[in-house]
Design a protein around this motif. Structure first.
Motif, PDB file in Angstrom:
ATOM      1  N   ASN A 102       0.899  -1.164  -0.029  1.00  0.00           N
ATOM      2  CA  ASN A 102      -0.167   0.107  -0.215  1.00  0.00           C
ATOM      3  C   ASN A 102       0.863   1.161   0.073  1.00  0.00           C
ATOM      4  N   ASP A 103       0.210   2.414  -0.559  1.00  0.00           N
ATOM      5  CA  ASP A 103       0.946   3.588  -0.492  1.00  0.00           C
ATOM      6  C   ASP A 103       1.550   4.046   0.879  1.00  0.00           C
ATOM      7  N   LYS A 104       0.799   3.958   1.839  1.00  0.00           N
ATOM      8  CA  LYS A 104       1.341   4.392   3.383  1.00  0.00           C
ATOM      9  C   LYS A 104       2.297   3.636   3.572  1.00  0.00           C
ATOM     10  N   ALA A 105       2.499   2.232   3.526  1.00  0.00           N
ATOM     11  CA  ALA A 105       3.699   1.726   3.851  1.00  0.00           C
ATOM     12  C   ALA A 105       4.990   2.216   2.940  1.00  0.00           C
ATOM     13  N   SER A 106       4.987   2.317   1.736  1.00  0.00           N
ATOM     14  CA  SER A 106       5.893   2.495   0.772  1.00  0.00           C
ATOM     15  C   SER A 106       6.365   3.872   1.106  1.00  0.00           C
ATOM     16  N   SER A 107       5.416   4.835   1.565  1.00  0.00           N
ATOM     17  CA  SER A 107       5.868   6.393   2.194  1.00  0.00           C
ATOM     18  C   SER A 107       6.713   6.288   3.151  1.00  0.00           C
ATOM     19  N   ASN A 108       6.593   5.343   3.983  1.00  0.00           N
ATOM     20  CA  ASN A 108       7.475   5.351   5.365  1.00  0.00           C
ATOM     21  C   ASN A 108       8.862   4.563   5.117  1.00  0.00           C
ATOM     22  N   GLN A 109       9.170   4.458   3.818  1.00  0.00           N
ATOM     23  CA  GLN A 109      10.473   3.743   3.644  1.00  0.00           C
ATOM     24  C   GLN A 109      11.408   4.781   3.062  1.00  0.00           C
ATOM     25  N   ALA A 110      12.655   4.450   3.546  1.00  0.00           N
ATOM     26  CA  ALA A 110      13.853   5.355   3.184  1.00  0.00           C
ATOM     27  C   ALA A 110      14.496   4.734   1.901  1.00  0.00           C
ATOM     28  N   ARG A 111      15.303   5.631   1.184  1.00  0.00           N
ATOM     29  CA  ARG A 111      15.796   4.957  -0.176  1.00  0.00           C
ATOM     30  C   ARG A 111      17.217   5.050   0.043  1.00  0.00           C
ATOM     31  N   CYS A 112      18.068   3.711  -0.549  1.00  0.00           N
ATOM     32  CA  CYS A 112      19.277   3.407  -0.433  1.00  0.00           C
ATOM     33  C   CYS A 112      19.920   4.254  -1.664  1.00  0.00           C
ATOM     34  N   ALA A 113      20.953   5.066  -1.227  1.00  0.00           N
ATOM     35  CA  ALA A 113      21.757   5.931  -2.429  1.00  0.00           C
ATOM     36  C   ALA A 113      22.234   5.108  -3.265  1.00  0.00           C
ATOM     37  N   TYR A 114      22.610   3.820  -2.941  1.00  0.00           N
ATOM     38  CA  TYR A 114      23.510   2.983  -3.715  1.00  0.00           C
ATOM     39  C   TYR A 114      22.478   2.316  -5.061  1.00  0.00           C
ATOM     40  N   CYS A 115      21.627   1.731  -4.277  1.00  0.00           N
ATOM     41  CA  CYS A 115      20.646   0.903  -5.406  1.00  0.00           C
ATOM     42  C   CYS A 115      19.424   1.321  -5.281  1.00  0.00           C
ATOM     43  N   GLY A 116      18.828   2.049  -4.453  1.00  0.00           N
ATOM     44  CA  GLY A 116      17.511   2.769  -4.698  1.00  0.00           C
ATOM     45  C   GLY A 116      16.429   2.166  -3.937  1.00  0.00           C
ATOM     46  N   THR A 117      16.744   0.961  -3.280  1.00  0.00           N
ATOM     47  CA  THR A 117      15.953  -0.042  -2.566  1.00  0.00           C
ATOM     48  C   THR A 117      15.362   0.813  -1.205  1.00  0.00           C
ATOM     49  N   SER A 118      14.524   0.324  -0.683  1.00  0.00           N
ATOM     50  CA  SER A 118      14.046   1.044   0.590  1.00  0.00           C
ATOM     51  C   SER A 118      14.010   0.130   1.696  1.00  0.00           C
ATOM     52  N   SER A 119      14.208   0.876   3.029  1.00  0.00           N
ATOM     53  CA  SER A 119      14.259   0.310   4.077  1.00  0.00           C
ATOM     54  C   SER A 119      13.630   0.935   5.186  1.00  0.00           C
ATOM     55  N   ASN A 120      13.606   0.075   6.498  1.00  0.00           N
ATOM     56  CA  ASN A 120      12.845   0.973   7.644  1.00  0.00           C
ATOM     57  C   ASN A 120      13.779   2.172   8.038  1.00  0.00           C
ATOM     58  N   PRO A 121      13.023   3.328   8.140  1.00  0.00           N
ATOM     59  CA  PRO A 121      13.803   4.476   8.139  1.00  0.00           C
ATOM     60  C   PRO A 121      14.414   4.755   9.751  1.00  0.00           C
ATOM     61  N   LEU A 122      13.875   3.825  10.595  1.00  0.00           N
ATOM     62  CA  LEU A 122      14.427   3.894  11.786  1.00  0.00           C
ATOM     63  C   LEU A 122      15.830   3.161  12.015  1.00  0.00           C
ATOM     64  N   GLU A 123      15.793   2.261  11.153  1.00  0.00           N
ATOM     65  CA  GLU A 123      17.157   1.370  11.030  1.00  0.00           C
ATOM     66  C   GLU A 123      18.375   2.423  10.178  1.00  0.00           C
ATOM     67  N   VAL A 124      17.853   3.069   9.201  1.00  0.00           N
ATOM     68  CA  VAL A 124      18.647   4.006   8.481  1.00  0.00           C
ATOM     69  C   VAL A 124      19.101   4.923   9.164  1.00  0.00           C
ATOM     70  N   GLN A 125      18.239   5.507   9.974  1.00  0.00           N
ATOM     71  CA  GLN A 125      18.368   6.744  11.230  1.00  0.00           C
ATOM     72  C   GLN A 125      19.520   6.312  12.114  1.00  0.00           C
ATOM     73  N   GLU A 126      19.497   5.219  12.470  1.00  0.00           N
ATOM     74  CA  GLU A 126      20.343   4.877  13.556  1.00  0.00           C
ATOM     75  C   GLU A 126      21.749   4.517  13.038  1.00  0.00           C
ATOM     76  N   LEU A 127      22.134   3.898  11.766  1.00  0.00           N
ATOM     77  CA  LEU A 127      22.923   3.734  10.982  1.00  0.00           C
ATOM     78  C   LEU A 127      23.769   5.143  10.778  1.00  0.00           C
ATOM     79  N   GLN A 128      22.877   6.221  10.208  1.00  0.00           N
ATOM     80  CA  GLN A 128      23.333   7.493   9.961  1.00  0.00           C
ATOM     81  C   GLN A 128      23.860   8.184  11.251  1.00  0.00           C
ATOM     82  N   ARG A 129      23.180   8.012  12.321  1.00  0.00           N
ATOM     83  CA  ARG A 129      23.762   8.649  13.316  1.00  0.00           C
ATOM     84  C   ARG A 129      24.817   8.007  14.098  1.00  0.00           C
ATOM     85  N   THR A 130      25.313   6.713  13.676  1.00  0.00           N
ATOM     86  CA  THR A 130      26.550   6.192  14.320  1.00  0.00           C
ATOM     87  C   THR A 130      27.568   6.767  13.084  1.00  0.00           C
TER      88      THR A 130
END
Length: 105
Positions: free
Chosen positions: A2-30
């Motif tokens: 659904n559109d709501k689930a896909s809008s909550n996803q972050a995109r990988c700068a390398y391949c364009g795939t999406s992932s959980n924004p909380l995981e991405v944010q944690e890695l970015q903070r690190t």
């Protein structure tokens, strides 16, 4: 998906795939925290008085420590980015498998 689930996803700068924004944010903070440590260590080297407070040998030793720590932090950053990319790829494969499974029903 659904559109709501896909809008909550972050995109990988390398391949364009999406992932959980909380995981991405944690890695970015690190990564950001490690970048700050690198910058702080580099400023410390630049701020060391040449002959007054420290001897030349101490300055060289400090530079070696900073260089070693910087290399270690950069290696860890590279590894985190690699793991993040692998996570995105795995999540994309999982989504595709789930979609195929749902299409078969």
């Amino acid at each position: 998906m659904n559109d709501k689930a896909s809008s909550n996803q972050a995109r990988c700068a390398y391949c364009g795939t999406s992932s959980n924004p909380l995981e991405v944010q944690e890695l970015q903070r690190t990564i950001a925290a490690r970048d700050k440590v690198i910058a702080l260590l580099r400023r410390r080297i630049d701020g060391v008085p040449s002959s007054t407070a420290r001897s030349a040998a101490e300055s060289v030793a400090l530079e070696q420590i900073v260089a070693r720590k910087t290399a270690e932090l950069e290696r860890q950053r590279f590894e985190l980015e690699k793991v993040l990319h692998e996570l995105h790829a795995t999540q994309q494969r999982l989504r595709e498998a789930q979609e195929k499974s749902q299409d078969k029903r």
